[in-house]
Design an enzyme around this catalytic site. Structure first.
Site, mmCIF file in Angstrom:
data_model
loop_
_atom_site.group_PDB
_atom_site.id
_atom_site.type_symbol
_atom_site.label_atom_id
_atom_site.label_comp_id
_atom_site.label_asym_id
_atom_site.label_seq_id
_atom_site.Cartn_x
_atom_site.Cartn_y
_atom_site.Cartn_z
ATOM 1 N N ASP A 191 0.408 4.922 1.999
ATOM 2 C CA ASP A 191 -0.385 5.344 3.159
ATOM 3 C C ASP A 191 -1.532 6.290 2.784
ATOM 4 O OD1 ASP A 191 1.136 3.899 5.015
ATOM 5 O OD2 ASP A 191 2.638 5.484 5.115
ATOM 6 N N HIS A 243 0.825 -1.217 0.000
ATOM 7 C CA HIS A 243 0.000 0.000 0.000
ATOM 8 C C HIS A 243 0.850 1.253 0.000
ATOM 9 C CE1 HIS A 243 1.157 -0.384 4.209
ATOM 10 N NE2 HIS A 243 0.763 0.870 4.408
ATOM 11 N N HIS A 273 4.686 0.022 0.370
ATOM 12 C CA HIS A 273 5.437 -0.764 1.359
ATOM 13 C C HIS A 273 4.555 -1.860 1.948
ATOM 14 C CE1 HIS A 273 3.605 2.628 3.476
ATOM 15 N NE2 HIS A 273 3.597 1.904 4.576
ATOM 16 N N ARG A 316 5.028 6.583 14.126
ATOM 17 C CA ARG A 316 5.082 7.094 12.747
ATOM 18 C C ARG A 316 4.485 8.489 12.686
ATOM 19 N NH1 ARG A 316 1.367 4.425 8.187
ATOM 20 N NH2 ARG A 316 0.285 6.423 8.170
HETATM 21 C C1 SIN Z 1 2.997 1.127 7.939
HETATM 22 O O1 SIN Z 1 3.170 2.316 8.180
HETATM 23 O O2 SIN Z 1 2.329 0.730 7.004
HETATM 24 C C2 SIN Z 1 3.686 0.114 8.849
HETATM 25 C C3 SIN Z 1 5.075 -0.113 8.428
HETATM 26 C C4 SIN Z 1 5.819 -1.031 9.347
HETATM 27 O O3 SIN Z 1 5.327 -1.333 10.445
HETATM 28 O O4 SIN Z 1 6.919 -1.442 9.010
#
Ligand code: SIN
Length: 272
Positions: free
Chosen positions: A100, A98, A248, A263
């Site tokens: 974000d 995806h 990612h 994050r």
């Molecule tokens: C995400 O922000 O999608 C999670 C990424 C992660 O936990 O490595």
């Protein structure tokens, strides 16, 4: 490029940057990081034991911080999303390819994740270049996709997340937006594929069966290892990815171990 040590992870995507303190960043280093993000699409930093305030300040140098539409955030810091998994978890964030919050009208330009607890092994994050994904399409497929738009709907995914974790959402509505299938990056001017399996629900103006088949093909196409790099976290590692040209995938292969981080997400612009 200046005094920072920039080590590409693959020729296609990703670079580790050494010799920098994200909590105390001179303008010269900020500009180097800005340029490196445009070139490498995702940047990795080690040993950044920084405060929540410093994390937010670093993000805010790239733009206004966004508040997640389905995550309550850290107490007192709604712009900070908690990324956490342990032996009680029923799911983890980002366990599918995806970009974000692409369902937003103005999807985030980037996300900056600092991990402070990591499992003994596993828990890597995969990143894929959507420049490389676009470039690898046939000329015929590029011609078909150029000019098409797609619907990105947050509802199906976020409702499913809430159902799995048993969180009521009181019938809340979630962002939904129509974006070009191929977007032009506002900094580099390069074209990249902008559909993902978390949020993209249909191609607009295309019969349903055809839309489903084309999207299934594209969701499969972006998984090609040639477009990817893989990051193994250590405590206080930071990853900064450009959501406009990457996707990612967070690998949950470490159950029942703990993995924890924060994050922050930087607001972006309407894709064109
Ligand atoms: C995400 O922000 O999608 C999670 C990424 C992660 O936990 O490595």
């Amino acid at each position: 490029m200046g005094r920072l040590d920039i080590r590409p992870v693959t020729p296609t995507i990703g670079a580790e940057i050494h010799g920098v303190d994200l909590a105390d960043l001179p303008m010269e280093d900020f500009e180097t990081i800005h340029g490196a993000l445009a070139k490498h699409q995702v940047l990795f930093f080690r040993d950044q034991d920084i405060s929540v305030e410093a994390h937010k300040s670093f993000g805010a140098r790239f733009g206004e911080l966004a508040v997640h539409p389905n995550d309550p955030g850290l107490e007192g810091h709604p712009e900070v999303m908690i990324i956490h998994a342990d032996e009680t978890s029923k799911r983890v964030a980002g366990e599918m390819w995806h970009s974000d919050v692409s369902c937003s009208l103005e999807p985030p330009m980037g996300s900056i994740l600092r991990m402070f607890v990591v499992p003994p092994n596993g828990g890597d994050t995969l990143f894929a270049s959507m420049y490389a994904a676009y470039d690898a399409l046939s000329d015929g497929m590029k011609a078909y996709l150029d000019g098409l738009t797609a619907e990105h709907d947050g509802g199906p995914y976020y409702r499913e997340v809430n159902r799995i974790i048993g969180r009521g959402d009181g019938g809340k509505s979630y962002p939904s937006a129509e974006h070009p299938v191929v977007r032009t990056h506002p900094v580099t001017g390069r074209r990249c594929l902008f559909v993902n399996s978390m949020f993209t629900t249909r191609l607009v103006g295309v019969p349903r069966a055809e839309s489903d088949a084309i999207l299934a093909h594209l969701f499969d196409h972006v998984k090609n290892p040639l477009f990817q790099c893989r990051f193994t976290w250590r405590p206080h590692s930071v990853a900064f990815w450009d959501n406009r040209c990457t996707q990612h995938f967070a690998v949950w292969d470490y159950y029942p171990h703990v993995r924890s981080g924060y994050r922050v997400t930087v607001k972006g612009e309407r894709p064109v």
